[in-house]
Design a protein around this motif. Structure first.
Motif, PDB file in Angstrom:
ATOM      1  N   VAL A 138       0.871  -1.165   0.000  1.00  0.00           N
ATOM      2  CA  VAL A 138       0.000   0.000   0.000  1.00  0.00           C
ATOM      3  C   VAL A 138       0.914   1.222   0.000  1.00  0.00           C
ATOM      4  CG1 VAL A 138      -1.881   1.205   1.163  1.00  0.00           C
ATOM      5  CG2 VAL A 138      -1.693  -1.293   1.355  1.00  0.00           C
ATOM      6  N   LEU A 139       0.637   2.174  -0.867  1.00  0.00           N
ATOM      7  CA  LEU A 139       1.510   3.335  -1.061  1.00  0.00           C
ATOM      8  C   LEU A 139       0.714   4.617  -0.808  1.00  0.00           C
ATOM      9  CD1 LEU A 139       4.203   4.543  -2.214  1.00  0.00           C
ATOM     10  CD2 LEU A 139       3.108   4.424  -4.461  1.00  0.00           C
ATOM     11  N   VAL A 199       5.253   6.856   1.745  1.00  0.00           N
ATOM     12  CA  VAL A 199       5.610   5.714   2.584  1.00  0.00           C
ATOM     13  C   VAL A 199       4.900   4.493   2.018  1.00  0.00           C
ATOM     14  CG1 VAL A 199       3.743   5.892   4.310  1.00  0.00           C
ATOM     15  CG2 VAL A 199       5.957   4.900   4.963  1.00  0.00           C
ATOM     16  N   GLN A 200       5.494   3.319   2.267  1.00  0.00           N
ATOM     17  CA  GLN A 200       4.906   2.065   1.827  1.00  0.00           C
ATOM     18  C   GLN A 200       4.628   1.179   3.031  1.00  0.00           C
ATOM     19  OE1 GLN A 200       7.351   0.165  -1.222  1.00  0.00           O
ATOM     20  NE2 GLN A 200       8.129   2.190  -1.776  1.00  0.00           N
ATOM     21  N   GLU A 243       1.496   7.429  10.545  1.00  0.00           N
ATOM     22  CA  GLU A 243       0.215   7.174  11.210  1.00  0.00           C
ATOM     23  C   GLU A 243      -0.792   6.566  10.239  1.00  0.00           C
ATOM     24  OE1 GLU A 243      -0.490  11.047  12.856  1.00  0.00           O
ATOM     25  OE2 GLU A 243       0.651  10.594  14.687  1.00  0.00           O
ATOM     26  N   ALA A 244      -0.785   7.014   8.990  1.00  0.00           N
ATOM     27  CA  ALA A 244      -1.680   6.433   7.990  1.00  0.00           C
ATOM     28  C   ALA A 244      -1.336   4.970   7.748  1.00  0.00           C
ATOM     29  CB  ALA A 244      -1.598   7.231   6.684  1.00  0.00           C
ATOM     30  N   ALA A 245      -0.049   4.669   7.650  1.00  0.00           N
ATOM     31  CA  ALA A 245       0.381   3.285   7.434  1.00  0.00           C
ATOM     32  C   ALA A 245       0.000   2.407   8.625  1.00  0.00           C
ATOM     33  CB  ALA A 245       1.884   3.235   7.176  1.00  0.00           C
ATOM     34  N   GLU A 246       0.185   2.923   9.833  1.00  0.00           N
ATOM     35  CA  GLU A 246      -0.170   2.148  11.024  1.00  0.00           C
ATOM     36  C   GLU A 246      -1.676   1.898  11.086  1.00  0.00           C
ATOM     37  OE1 GLU A 246       1.423   3.924  14.565  1.00  0.00           O
ATOM     38  OE2 GLU A 246       3.473   3.838  13.797  1.00  0.00           O
ATOM     39  N   GLU A 247      -2.469   2.914  10.754  1.00  0.00           N
ATOM     40  CA  GLU A 247      -3.928   2.752  10.769  1.00  0.00           C
ATOM     41  C   GLU A 247      -4.353   1.671   9.771  1.00  0.00           C
ATOM     42  OE1 GLU A 247      -7.710   5.389   9.385  1.00  0.00           O
ATOM     43  OE2 GLU A 247      -6.195   6.410  10.610  1.00  0.00           O
TER      44      GLU A 247
END
Length: 163
Positions: free
Chosen positions: A53-54, A67-68, A103-107
């Motif tokens: 997911v990018l 971020v990926q 934070e978006a990647a963690e969510e």
């Protein structure tokens, strides 16, 4: 900031320019300067393989961060994911973009049922402070892991976070 599903046209060009600029600025993201735009575009063309997911962050229409989240697809690893290639353009650093991208990647990892995140970064880089501030724990380091532009070898620090 948005998750994107394909790296085409303007996004590919913007991501390529970001990669070229952060590598020229000394980022350790798998490439050495001088990085050509063509090589950067080839990299981005192959990123979205179904398990990645990018996200991109934009300012004034320009891609200034990314971020990926690489989701492990193996049966014994379906609970984990790797954070990769966090990049913020030098002119956009220290504005909270790196934190928001993380934070978006963690969510998304949580929504995918992932309970463990791992990442690595060059020892001594400012990103180490960000990862610790976000609650990542240092698992250890590997000496002489990556070559720098000057030919020397740098250690990498491995971090994890239980979600």
């Amino acid at each position: 900031m948005e998750a994107i599903r394909s790296v085409e046209g303007g996004d590919r060009g913007g991501l390529a320019r970001l990669l070229v600029d952060v590598v020229a600025d000394g980022a350790s993201v798998g490439f050495l300067p001088p990085l050509s735009a063509a090589e950067a575009e080839r990299y981005w063309a192959g990123v979205l393989d179904g398990s990645t997911v990018l996200w991109v962050a934009r300012q004034g229409g320009d891609v200034v961060g990314t971020v990926q989240l690489q989701l492990c697809g193996r049966a014994n690893g379906a609970h984990r994911a790797e954070i990769a290639k966090l990049m913020v353009h030098p002119r956009a650093q220290r504005q909270g973009l790196g934190r928001r991208l993380m934070e978006a990647a963690e969510e998304r990892a949580r929504s995918e049922g992932r309970s463990l995140l791992v990442l690595d970064t060059r020892a001594g880089d400012p990103s180490n402070r960000l990862y610790r501030a976000l609650g990542y724990t240092e698992a250890g380091s590997i000496p002489q892991y990556a070559r720098s532009a000057d030919g020397s070898f740098d250690a990498t620090v491995i971090y994890y976070k239980l979600l």
